[in-house]
Structures are given as structure tokens and as C-alpha cells.
Design an enzyme around this catalytic site. Structure first.
Site, PDB file in Angstrom:
ATOM      1  N   GLU A 110       0.810  -1.228   0.000  1.00 30.48           N
ATOM      2  CA  GLU A 110       0.000   0.000   0.000  1.00 30.48           C
ATOM      3  C   GLU A 110       0.840   1.273   0.000  1.00 30.48           C
ATOM      4  O   GLU A 110       0.321   2.358   0.298  1.00 30.48           O
ATOM      5  CB  GLU A 110      -0.987  -0.002   1.173  1.00 30.48           C
ATOM      6  CG  GLU A 110      -2.044  -1.092   1.133  1.00 30.48           C
ATOM      7  CD  GLU A 110      -2.966  -1.046  -0.095  1.00 30.48           C
ATOM      8  OE1 GLU A 110      -2.782  -0.182  -0.969  1.00 30.48           O
ATOM      9  OE2 GLU A 110      -3.859  -1.901  -0.179  1.00 30.48           O
ATOM     10  N   HIS A 132      -6.678  -3.091   9.456  1.00 32.88           N
ATOM     11  CA  HIS A 132      -7.943  -3.753   9.163  1.00 32.88           C
ATOM     12  C   HIS A 132      -8.732  -3.867  10.472  1.00 32.88           C
ATOM     13  O   HIS A 132      -9.289  -4.929  10.768  1.00 32.88           O
ATOM     14  CB  HIS A 132      -7.705  -5.129   8.542  1.00 32.88           C
ATOM     15  CG  HIS A 132      -6.908  -5.089   7.267  1.00 32.88           C
ATOM     16  ND1 HIS A 132      -6.398  -6.217   6.676  1.00 32.88           N
ATOM     17  CD2 HIS A 132      -6.537  -4.052   6.477  1.00 32.88           C
ATOM     18  CE1 HIS A 132      -5.738  -5.870   5.571  1.00 32.88           C
ATOM     19  NE2 HIS A 132      -5.800  -4.560   5.432  1.00 32.88           N
TER      20      HIS A 132
END
Ligand SMILES: [Zn+2]
Length: 210
Positions: free
Chosen positions: A79, A100
Site C-alpha cells: 500500500e 484492518h
């Protein structure tokens, strides 16, 4: 770029990563975090495929604002484009944290924004936490979509994926990540107790500003 500045930031990133794990915001190798080296157009980021709880300062990868690796033995987090895009858009941001966090991630799956129902979260995020529509992880499309949203928000949810928070320090960005997860838990409880209809941002703003 001073060696001491890199050492200081590296140690703080590693400590922050361990705390994200200890607080249940990341599991396995999920999530990533980065912080800028003050006074430069570079940042240090977690490498790909490593767990937060046993990350070592020397494993962090030095990257430029286009996401290109400058220094490091390991490969950059998948990312990295999101982190680089945010630093390009927001000069005030010194750190980016992606997790997450389970409850906040569930809100993204339900396409439901997290609203600052509790006064402390309202002080930090008066406009709440919007959902960025799904794009493939690691893609330029995702980085572009997050960059656009982060211009106006310090925290966003990635649909069917996770959350991203920013801050003026790595500690602030991590703390905001934790606050967003807490806010999601509170909102879930409110929805269970009283339904969706009691949640209204315009009314909240009126109440908290009086
Ligand atoms: Zn992710």
C-alpha cells in the site's frame, strides 16, 4: 538527512506497530504504517509481509514521495502508493497508518460511514469517517481515491478492506486509528439499542456546538 532523525523515527514506528498489534488493530501481516523524515521529501514505511509485533527498525524501507524505494533490504508495503499520495496532497501530515481494525472495517463492508457520536471523537473528526468505494489493494486507482478524500478528512474507511488515518506524528495517527475503531464500536451499539434513525450528523453538530 540526519542519521539521528532516521533512527528516532524508525524506533517510534516500530513501537507504534507493536502497540497497534497489542490493541488488536492488526493481525497477521495485515496493515502498514509510515512516517516522514522531518524536513525531507522521504518517508519510512513497513516492509511487505512482516508482522507489526516483531518489526525491527532496520527493516523499514526509505521511500520518496513518488513511492520509489531509496534504501532498504526488504520490499515496500503493497500500500505504499496510498502513503505517498497522502504525503503529496497534505503537507501537514507526517504519518499514515492503515489497519484492518475489525469493527471499522465491518462498517466499510456495510457501506456505512462512522459518525462522531461521542464528543471526544467529534473534536477530532467533526465530519466523521467516510467510505472510499472499493478499488484493488495496491492500485493507483485506490491511492487516487484515498488522496482525494484525505484532502478533507483525517480518517477514511476503504470499502471491504480497512481504514486509513493520518496525523502530525506517528503516535497521533495510531491513536486516531484506535479512536475510529472505538467510534465504530459505539455506533454499532447505538444502532442496536436505538436504530439508525437516532444518528444524524446535522443534529450532532448543533448539540456539540452549543
Ligand atoms: Zn490493507
Amino acid at each position: 538527512m540526519s542519521i539521528n532523525a532516521i533512527k528516532d523515527i524508525s524506533e517510534r514506528i516500530v513501537k507504534a506497530g507493536r502497540e497497534l498489534h497489542d490493541r488488536g488493530l492488526v493481525r497477521g501481516t495485515s496493515g502498514n504504517l509510515s512516517a516522514k523524515i522531518p524536513g525531507t521529501d522521504t518517508f519510512l514505511i513497513k516492509p511487505s509481509g512482516r508482522r507489526m509485533e516483531n518489526l525491527k527498525p532496520e527493516e523499514l524501507v526509505l521511500v520518496d514521495l513518488q513511492g520509489n524505494k531509496i534504501r532498504g533490504e526488504t520490499s515496500v508495503s503493497v500500500e505504499t502508493p496510498i502513503h505517498a499520495a497522502i504525503y503529496r496532497a497534505r503537507k501537514d501530515v507526517q504519518a499514515v497508518v492503515h489497519t484492518h481494525a475489525p469493527t471499522a472495517t465491518a462498517f466499510g463492508i456495510a457501506k456505512t460511514e462512522i459518525l462522531p457520536l461521542q464528543i471526544e471523537l467529534f473534536m477530532l473528526l467533526p465530519n466523521g469517517v467516510p467510505v472510499v468505494p472499493f478499488k484493488a489493494p495496491g492500485s493507483k486507482a485506490l491511492a487516487d481515491a484515498v488522496q482525494k478524500k484525505v484532502t478533507n478528512y483525517d480518517a477514511v474507511i476503504l470499502e471491504n478492506h480497512g481504514i486509513v488515518t493520518v496525523g502530525s506524528t506517528i503516535e497521533a495517527a495510531c491513536s486516531l486509528n484506535e479512536m475510529v475503531e472505538e467510534g465504530a464500536k459505539i455506533q454499532f451499539l447505538v444502532m442496536m439499542l436505538a436504530g439508525q434513525d437516532v444518528i444524524n450528523l446535522a443534529e450532532l453538530k448543533k448539540k456539540f456546538k452549543t
